[in-house]
Design a protein around this motif. Sequence first.
Motif, PDB file in Angstrom:
ATOM      1  N   THR A   1      -2.495  -2.109  10.200  1.00  0.00           N
ATOM      2  CA  THR A   1      -2.192  -3.530  10.106  1.00  0.00           C
ATOM      3  C   THR A   1      -2.548  -4.024   8.712  1.00  0.00           C
ATOM      4  O   THR A   1      -3.689  -3.835   8.259  1.00  0.00           O
ATOM      5  CB  THR A   1      -2.970  -4.337  11.147  1.00  0.00           C
ATOM      6  OG1 THR A   1      -2.669  -3.853  12.460  1.00  0.00           O
ATOM      7  CG2 THR A   1      -2.593  -5.815  11.061  1.00  0.00           C
ATOM      8  N   ILE A   2      -1.580  -4.646   8.055  1.00  0.00           N
ATOM      9  CA  ILE A   2      -1.830  -5.226   6.743  1.00  0.00           C
ATOM     10  C   ILE A   2      -2.001  -6.726   6.906  1.00  0.00           C
ATOM     11  O   ILE A   2      -1.316  -7.371   7.705  1.00  0.00           O
ATOM     12  CB  ILE A   2      -0.689  -4.884   5.755  1.00  0.00           C
ATOM     13  CG1 ILE A   2      -1.064  -5.294   4.326  1.00  0.00           C
ATOM     14  CG2 ILE A   2       0.628  -5.506   6.185  1.00  0.00           C
ATOM     15  CD1 ILE A   2      -0.094  -4.766   3.270  1.00  0.00           C
ATOM     16  N   SER A   3      -2.953  -7.280   6.162  1.00  0.00           N
ATOM     17  CA  SER A   3      -3.202  -8.718   6.219  1.00  0.00           C
ATOM     18  C   SER A   3      -3.702  -9.175   4.851  1.00  0.00           C
ATOM     19  O   SER A   3      -4.033  -8.346   3.997  1.00  0.00           O
ATOM     20  CB  SER A   3      -4.232  -9.050   7.307  1.00  0.00           C
ATOM     21  OG  SER A   3      -5.471  -8.415   7.032  1.00  0.00           O
TER      22      SER A   3
ATOM     23  N   TRP B   1       0.861  -1.184   0.000  1.00  0.00           N
ATOM     24  CA  TRP B   1       0.000   0.000   0.000  1.00  0.00           C
ATOM     25  C   TRP B   1       0.894   1.229   0.000  1.00  0.00           C
ATOM     26  O   TRP B   1       1.874   1.292   0.764  1.00  0.00           O
ATOM     27  CB  TRP B   1      -0.898   0.027   1.227  1.00  0.00           C
ATOM     28  CG  TRP B   1      -2.047  -0.913   1.190  1.00  0.00           C
ATOM     29  CD1 TRP B   1      -2.115  -2.158   1.743  1.00  0.00           C
ATOM     30  CD2 TRP B   1      -3.321  -0.695   0.565  1.00  0.00           C
ATOM     31  NE1 TRP B   1      -3.340  -2.718   1.496  1.00  0.00           N
ATOM     32  CE2 TRP B   1      -4.108  -1.841   0.777  1.00  0.00           C
ATOM     33  CE3 TRP B   1      -3.882   0.374  -0.155  1.00  0.00           C
ATOM     34  CZ2 TRP B   1      -5.409  -1.966   0.303  1.00  0.00           C
ATOM     35  CZ3 TRP B   1      -5.178   0.251  -0.631  1.00  0.00           C
ATOM     36  CH2 TRP B   1      -5.930  -0.906  -0.399  1.00  0.00           C
ATOM     37  N   PHE B   2       0.549   2.173  -0.835  1.00  0.00           N
ATOM     38  CA  PHE B   2       1.219   3.453  -0.902  1.00  0.00           C
ATOM     39  C   PHE B   2       0.166   4.549  -0.795  1.00  0.00           C
ATOM     40  O   PHE B   2      -1.023   4.293  -1.004  1.00  0.00           O
ATOM     41  CB  PHE B   2       1.982   3.585  -2.231  1.00  0.00           C
ATOM     42  CG  PHE B   2       3.154   2.653  -2.349  1.00  0.00           C
ATOM     43  CD1 PHE B   2       2.972   1.317  -2.649  1.00  0.00           C
ATOM     44  CD2 PHE B   2       4.447   3.113  -2.153  1.00  0.00           C
ATOM     45  CE1 PHE B   2       4.048   0.443  -2.742  1.00  0.00           C
ATOM     46  CE2 PHE B   2       5.535   2.261  -2.246  1.00  0.00           C
ATOM     47  CZ  PHE B   2       5.320   0.918  -2.547  1.00  0.00           C
TER      48      PHE B   2
ATOM     49  N   GLY C   1       4.066 -16.943   3.509  1.00  0.00           N
ATOM     50  CA  GLY C   1       4.663 -16.611   4.801  1.00  0.00           C
ATOM     51  C   GLY C   1       4.096 -15.337   5.370  1.00  0.00           C
ATOM     52  O   GLY C   1       3.945 -15.208   6.572  1.00  0.00           O
ATOM     53  N   GLY C   2       3.806 -14.366   4.491  1.00  0.00           N
ATOM     54  CA  GLY C   2       3.128 -13.166   4.943  1.00  0.00           C
ATOM     55  C   GLY C   2       3.907 -12.241   5.827  1.00  0.00           C
ATOM     56  O   GLY C   2       3.318 -11.563   6.677  1.00  0.00           O
ATOM     57  N   ALA C   3       5.230 -12.151   5.660  1.00  0.00           N
ATOM     58  CA  ALA C   3       5.992 -11.162   6.420  1.00  0.00           C
ATOM     59  C   ALA C   3       5.455  -9.771   6.101  1.00  0.00           C
ATOM     60  O   ALA C   3       5.090  -9.484   4.958  1.00  0.00           O
ATOM     61  CB  ALA C   3       7.472 -11.258   6.060  1.00  0.00           C
ATOM     62  N   THR C   4       5.392  -8.915   7.111  1.00  0.00           N
ATOM     63  CA  THR C   4       4.822  -7.585   6.934  1.00  0.00           C
ATOM     64  C   THR C   4       5.851  -6.494   7.190  1.00  0.00           C
ATOM     65  O   THR C   4       6.799  -6.685   7.958  1.00  0.00           O
ATOM     66  CB  THR C   4       3.618  -7.391   7.866  1.00  0.00           C
ATOM     67  OG1 THR C   4       4.035  -7.608   9.219  1.00  0.00           O
ATOM     68  CG2 THR C   4       2.495  -8.352   7.525  1.00  0.00           C
ATOM     69  N   TYR C   5       5.616  -5.358   6.559  1.00  0.00           N
ATOM     70  CA  TYR C   5       6.523  -4.220   6.640  1.00  0.00           C
ATOM     71  C   TYR C   5       5.674  -2.959   6.752  1.00  0.00           C
ATOM     72  O   TYR C   5       4.623  -2.855   6.113  1.00  0.00           O
ATOM     73  CB  TYR C   5       7.396  -4.138   5.379  1.00  0.00           C
ATOM     74  CG  TYR C   5       8.132  -5.420   5.068  1.00  0.00           C
ATOM     75  CD1 TYR C   5       7.494  -6.463   4.400  1.00  0.00           C
ATOM     76  CD2 TYR C   5       9.456  -5.592   5.452  1.00  0.00           C
ATOM     77  CE1 TYR C   5       8.154  -7.645   4.127  1.00  0.00           C
ATOM     78  CE2 TYR C   5      10.131  -6.765   5.174  1.00  0.00           C
ATOM     79  CZ  TYR C   5       9.466  -7.796   4.508  1.00  0.00           C
ATOM     80  OH  TYR C   5      10.133  -8.963   4.237  1.00  0.00           O
ATOM     81  N   TYR C   6       6.146  -1.997   7.538  1.00  0.00           N
ATOM     82  CA  TYR C   6       5.391  -0.771   7.762  1.00  0.00           C
ATOM     83  C   TYR C   6       6.299   0.445   7.731  1.00  0.00           C
ATOM     84  O   TYR C   6       7.455   0.394   8.174  1.00  0.00           O
ATOM     85  CB  TYR C   6       4.689  -0.811   9.120  1.00  0.00           C
ATOM     86  CG  TYR C   6       3.665  -1.894   9.256  1.00  0.00           C
ATOM     87  CD1 TYR C   6       3.987  -3.125   9.809  1.00  0.00           C
ATOM     88  CD2 TYR C   6       2.351  -1.695   8.814  1.00  0.00           C
ATOM     89  CE1 TYR C   6       3.044  -4.132   9.921  1.00  0.00           C
ATOM     90  CE2 TYR C   6       1.399  -2.695   8.928  1.00  0.00           C
ATOM     91  CZ  TYR C   6       1.758  -3.907   9.475  1.00  0.00           C
ATOM     92  OH  TYR C   6       0.815  -4.901   9.583  1.00  0.00           O
TER      93      TYR C   6
ATOM     94  N   THR D   1      -7.550 -11.097  -1.721  1.00  0.00           N
ATOM     95  CA  THR D   1      -7.718  -9.758  -1.157  1.00  0.00           C
ATOM     96  C   THR D   1      -6.673  -9.479  -0.085  1.00  0.00           C
ATOM     97  O   THR D   1      -6.327 -10.364   0.698  1.00  0.00           O
ATOM     98  CB  THR D   1      -9.128  -9.594  -0.560  1.00  0.00           C
ATOM     99  OG1 THR D   1     -10.106  -9.865  -1.563  1.00  0.00           O
ATOM    100  CG2 THR D   1      -9.335  -8.176  -0.035  1.00  0.00           C
ATOM    101  N   VAL D   2      -6.174  -8.264  -0.092  1.00  0.00           N
ATOM    102  CA  VAL D   2      -5.291  -7.757   0.961  1.00  0.00           C
ATOM    103  C   VAL D   2      -6.008  -6.599   1.641  1.00  0.00           C
ATOM    104  O   VAL D   2      -6.651  -5.780   0.977  1.00  0.00           O
ATOM    105  CB  VAL D   2      -3.943  -7.313   0.381  1.00  0.00           C
ATOM    106  CG1 VAL D   2      -3.139  -6.508   1.394  1.00  0.00           C
ATOM    107  CG2 VAL D   2      -3.134  -8.525  -0.070  1.00  0.00           C
ATOM    108  N   PHE D   3      -5.891  -6.555   2.957  1.00  0.00           N
ATOM    109  CA  PHE D   3      -6.573  -5.531   3.745  1.00  0.00           C
ATOM    110  C   PHE D   3      -5.561  -4.605   4.409  1.00  0.00           C
ATOM    111  O   PHE D   3      -4.447  -5.019   4.740  1.00  0.00           O
ATOM    112  CB  PHE D   3      -7.427  -6.185   4.823  1.00  0.00           C
ATOM    113  CG  PHE D   3      -8.441  -7.151   4.291  1.00  0.00           C
ATOM    114  CD1 PHE D   3      -8.196  -8.524   4.321  1.00  0.00           C
ATOM    115  CD2 PHE D   3      -9.626  -6.709   3.747  1.00  0.00           C
ATOM    116  CE1 PHE D   3      -9.113  -9.422   3.826  1.00  0.00           C
ATOM    117  CE2 PHE D   3     -10.563  -7.599   3.247  1.00  0.00           C
ATOM    118  CZ  PHE D   3     -10.298  -8.967   3.285  1.00  0.00           C
ATOM    119  N   LEU D   4      -5.960  -3.374   4.618  1.00  0.00           N
ATOM    120  CA  LEU D   4      -5.182  -2.439   5.419  1.00  0.00           C
ATOM    121  C   LEU D   4      -6.123  -1.870   6.469  1.00  0.00           C
ATOM    122  O   LEU D   4      -6.981  -1.042   6.154  1.00  0.00           O
ATOM    123  CB  LEU D   4      -4.582  -1.330   4.564  1.00  0.00           C
ATOM    124  CG  LEU D   4      -3.667  -0.372   5.319  1.00  0.00           C
ATOM    125  CD1 LEU D   4      -2.389  -1.082   5.763  1.00  0.00           C
ATOM    126  CD2 LEU D   4      -3.319   0.855   4.470  1.00  0.00           C
TER     127      LEU D   4
END
Length: 125
Positions: free
Chosen positions: A68-70, A35-36, A54-59, A77-80
């Motif tokens: 929170t991104i998931s 997301w930008f 694996g779904g590693a997340t970055y913020y 679908t990706v959620f923010l």
Amino acid sequence: VQLQASGGGLVQAGGSLRLSCAGSGLTFSAYTVGWFRQAPGKEREFVAAIKRSGGATYYADSVKGRFTISRDNAKNTVFLQMNSLKPEDTAAYYCAADKSLISSSVGNANAYDYWGQGTQVTVSS
């Protein structure tokens, strides 16, 4: 390949919104999604990203602890989830996807191949 961002709106400071990015025409689970956001007169900036398997997340530091991104790969679908929103979060939010990003590139908009249209988030004070 299409990415469809939705869920933006007008909210008061301290409120919450959940953005969605729905993908079609691709095996969504094989893509890193980011997301930008871009405010008027400013450059597009990184908000958050989630790796494929694996779904590693970055913020970005500015949203850490509030956003929170998931992802739900079964629904493509990706959620923010955005909580404790501030007026400075006001911007058009874009989702993007790429199949071969390395971790060090998740914050680089130029590294993403596919982009959705923006969804506007406006936070009033």
